[in-house]
Design an enzyme around this catalytic site. Structure first.
Site, PDB file in Angstrom:
ATOM      1  CB  SER A 261      -3.109  -3.079  -3.858  1.00 44.17           C
ATOM      2  OG  SER A 261      -4.483  -3.630  -3.279  1.00 44.17           O
TER       3      SER A 261
ATOM      4  CE1 TYR B 101      -1.655  -0.225   0.698  1.00 45.10           C
ATOM      5  CE2 TYR B 101      -2.813  -1.424  -0.693  1.00 45.10           C
ATOM      6  CZ  TYR B 101      -2.018  -1.429   0.314  1.00 45.10           C
ATOM      7  OH  TYR B 101      -1.979  -2.579   1.194  1.00 45.10           O
TER       8      TYR B 101
HETATM    9  N1  LIG Z   1      -4.698  -6.594   5.555  1.00 42.28           N
HETATM   10  C1  LIG Z   1      -4.558  -6.853   4.128  1.00 42.28           C
HETATM   11  O1  LIG Z   1      -5.647  -7.143   3.687  1.00 42.28           O
HETATM   12  C2  LIG Z   1      -3.580  -6.472   3.439  1.00 42.28           C
HETATM   13  C3  LIG Z   1      -3.540  -6.930   2.175  1.00 42.28           C
HETATM   14  C4  LIG Z   1      -2.251  -6.400   1.263  1.00 42.28           C
HETATM   15  C5  LIG Z   1      -1.423  -5.826   2.183  1.00 42.28           C
HETATM   16  N2  LIG Z   1      -1.148  -5.466   3.108  1.00 42.28           N
HETATM   17  C6  LIG Z   1      -0.308  -4.745   3.881  1.00 42.28           C
HETATM   18  O2  LIG Z   1       0.293  -5.678   4.816  1.00 42.28           O
HETATM   19  C7  LIG Z   1       1.147  -4.422   5.804  1.00 42.28           C
HETATM   20  C8  LIG Z   1       0.556  -4.729   7.176  1.00 42.28           C
HETATM   21  O3  LIG Z   1      -0.761  -4.380   7.156  1.00 42.28           O
HETATM   22  P1  LIG Z   1      -1.746  -5.100   8.170  1.00 42.28           P
HETATM   23  O4  LIG Z   1      -2.965  -5.575   7.336  1.00 42.28           O
HETATM   24  O5  LIG Z   1      -1.102  -5.976   9.038  1.00 42.28           O
HETATM   25  O6  LIG Z   1      -2.441  -3.875   9.037  1.00 42.28           O
HETATM   26  P2  LIG Z   1      -2.335  -3.444  10.547  1.00 42.28           P
HETATM   27  O7  LIG Z   1      -3.169  -1.988  10.426  1.00 42.28           O
HETATM   28  O8  LIG Z   1      -2.947  -4.634  11.603  1.00 42.28           O
HETATM   29  O9  LIG Z   1      -0.875  -3.158  10.709  1.00 42.28           O
HETATM   30  C9  LIG Z   1      -0.249  -2.256  10.516  1.00 42.28           C
HETATM   31  C10 LIG Z   1       0.899  -1.359  11.457  1.00 42.28           C
HETATM   32  O10 LIG Z   1       1.528  -0.400  10.821  1.00 42.28           O
HETATM   33  C11 LIG Z   1       1.669   0.540  11.618  1.00 42.28           C
HETATM   34  N3  LIG Z   1       2.237   1.728  10.988  1.00 42.28           N
HETATM   35  C12 LIG Z   1       1.270   2.541  10.162  1.00 42.28           C
HETATM   36  N4  LIG Z   1       1.682   3.569   9.901  1.00 42.28           N
HETATM   37  C13 LIG Z   1       3.061   3.496  10.404  1.00 42.28           C
HETATM   38  C14 LIG Z   1       4.028   4.368  10.353  1.00 42.28           C
HETATM   39  N5  LIG Z   1       3.963   5.628   9.604  1.00 42.28           N
HETATM   40  N6  LIG Z   1       5.285   4.117  10.902  1.00 42.28           N
HETATM   41  C15 LIG Z   1       5.292   2.951  11.542  1.00 42.28           C
HETATM   42  N7  LIG Z   1       4.495   2.137  11.923  1.00 42.28           N
HETATM   43  C16 LIG Z   1       3.108   2.273  10.996  1.00 42.28           C
HETATM   44  C17 LIG Z   1       0.309   0.673  12.260  1.00 42.28           C
HETATM   45  O11 LIG Z   1       0.344   1.373  13.559  1.00 42.28           O
HETATM   46  C18 LIG Z   1       0.085  -0.954  12.663  1.00 42.28           C
HETATM   47  O12 LIG Z   1       0.519  -1.400  13.783  1.00 42.28           O
HETATM   48  C19 LIG Z   1       0.858  -3.299   5.045  1.00 42.28           C
HETATM   49  O13 LIG Z   1       1.877  -2.849   4.161  1.00 42.28           O
HETATM   50  C20 LIG Z   1      -0.180  -3.435   4.060  1.00 42.28           C
HETATM   51  O14 LIG Z   1      -0.470  -2.563   3.022  1.00 42.28           O
HETATM   52  C21 LIG Z   1      -2.270  -5.732   4.001  1.00 42.28           C
END
Ligand SMILES: NC(=O)c1ccc[n+]([C@@H]2O[C@H](COP(=O)([O-])OP(=O)(O)OC[C@H]3O[C@@H](n4cnc5c(N)ncnc54)[C@H](O)[C@@H]3O)[C@@H](O)[C@H]2O)c1
Length: 260
Positions: A141, A152
């Protein structure tokens, strides 16, 4: 055991991609500081990993003072900081006219500013120690737009180019900086959207591999980038998306051709 004697700080480390990375790095010898807002999940993970290998720190990465304290505390805990994985992130839905500026600011703070806050403190520590590795979680994204995900898209696009700028500035300091761009990964972050009627079928159909990725698959990519296996890799935007961004989005005409 690629991370023997190494210490890592992982933000958003209590869940999904961050938690899988913490598990893999510890399995390969690292000591990790797991930083997250979610105390219950963070403490549970650290309990599994063992108090000698892992520590939980509560931190809101959108808050500059908390991020600065987090990096300093992580460095102090294991007496070194070899790997910084800036991974915490949130998404938010909203086309520009409807998007509350406070929500925009929050997404930019958590997804983008946090990376700057952490790097600003970590880089001098790494430089003093002779080097280090930084990995920033961006997203596909950040490479193109998603309908209705303006904040985002803006934040993740900026993380990608900030990663390149960091990489060239700090190559001289023996600090490598790379970004991970996941596609659709099975984590709590995407669970709600996938539950909307019909969404998952459309989403998967657009992915050449026809499936979501797993947090463990992302952890393996992060571990590669963090390890000496990637010793000549810096400034790279590593896409791991099952082929999604390799496609133009034009239809697979073969599906519409009759065999006659
Ligand atoms: N899951 C997907 O499809 C996907 C795709 C592209 C990018 N991402 C990116 O991957 C990264 C991890 O995401 P994920 O999919 O593992 O999600 P997830 O929700 O499983 O984990 C994200 C973690 O970040 C923590 N978090 C959120 N806001 C926070 C803050 N202000 N301070 C500290 N911690 C905070 C949450 O408590 C959670 O434990 C993110 O940056 C997300 O944008 C995910």
């Amino acid at each position: 055991m690629r991370f023997q004697d190494k210490a890592a700080l992982i933000t958003g480390g209590a869940s999904g991609i961050g938690a899988a990375t913490a598990r893999l790095m510890v399995a390969e010898g690292a000591r990790v500081v797991v930083a997250d807002l979610n105390e219950t999940a963070g403490h549970a993970l650290v309990g599994d990993l063992g108090a000698d290998r892992a520590e939980f720190l509560r931190c809101d990465v959108g808050e500059r003072e908390q991020v600065e304290a987090m990096v300093k505390a992580a460095h102090k805990r294991f007496g070194r900081l070899d790997i910084l994985f800036n991974n915490a992130g949130i998404g938010c839905f909203g086309e520009t006219p409807d998007l509350d500026p406070e929500v925009w600011a929050k997404v930019i703070a958590i997804d983008l500013n946090s990376v700057f806050y952490a790097c600003r403190i970590a880089i001098p520590l790494m430089r003093q120690a002779g080097g280090g590795v930084i990995i920033n979680t961006a997203s596909i994204s950040g490479l193109a737009g998603d309908y209705g995900f303006t904040a985002y898209n803006a934040a993740k696009g900026a993380v990608i180019n900030y990663t390149r700028a960091l990489a060239i500035d700090h190559a001289k300091d023996n600090i490598r900086v790379n970004a991970l761009c996941p596609g659709l990964i099975d984590t709590p972050l995407t669970a709600v959207a996938k539950q909307m009627a019909g969404v998952l079928d459309v989403w998967l159909d657009a992915i050449p591999m026809k499936r979501a990725g797993t947090p463990e698959e992302m952890a393996k990519v992060v571990a590669f980038l963090a390890s000496d296996d990637a010793s000549y890799v810096t400034g790279t935007i590593m896409v791991a998306d099952g082929g999604k961004t390799a496609a133009t989005g034009q239809p697979d005409l073969k599906r519409f051709m009759t065999s006659a």
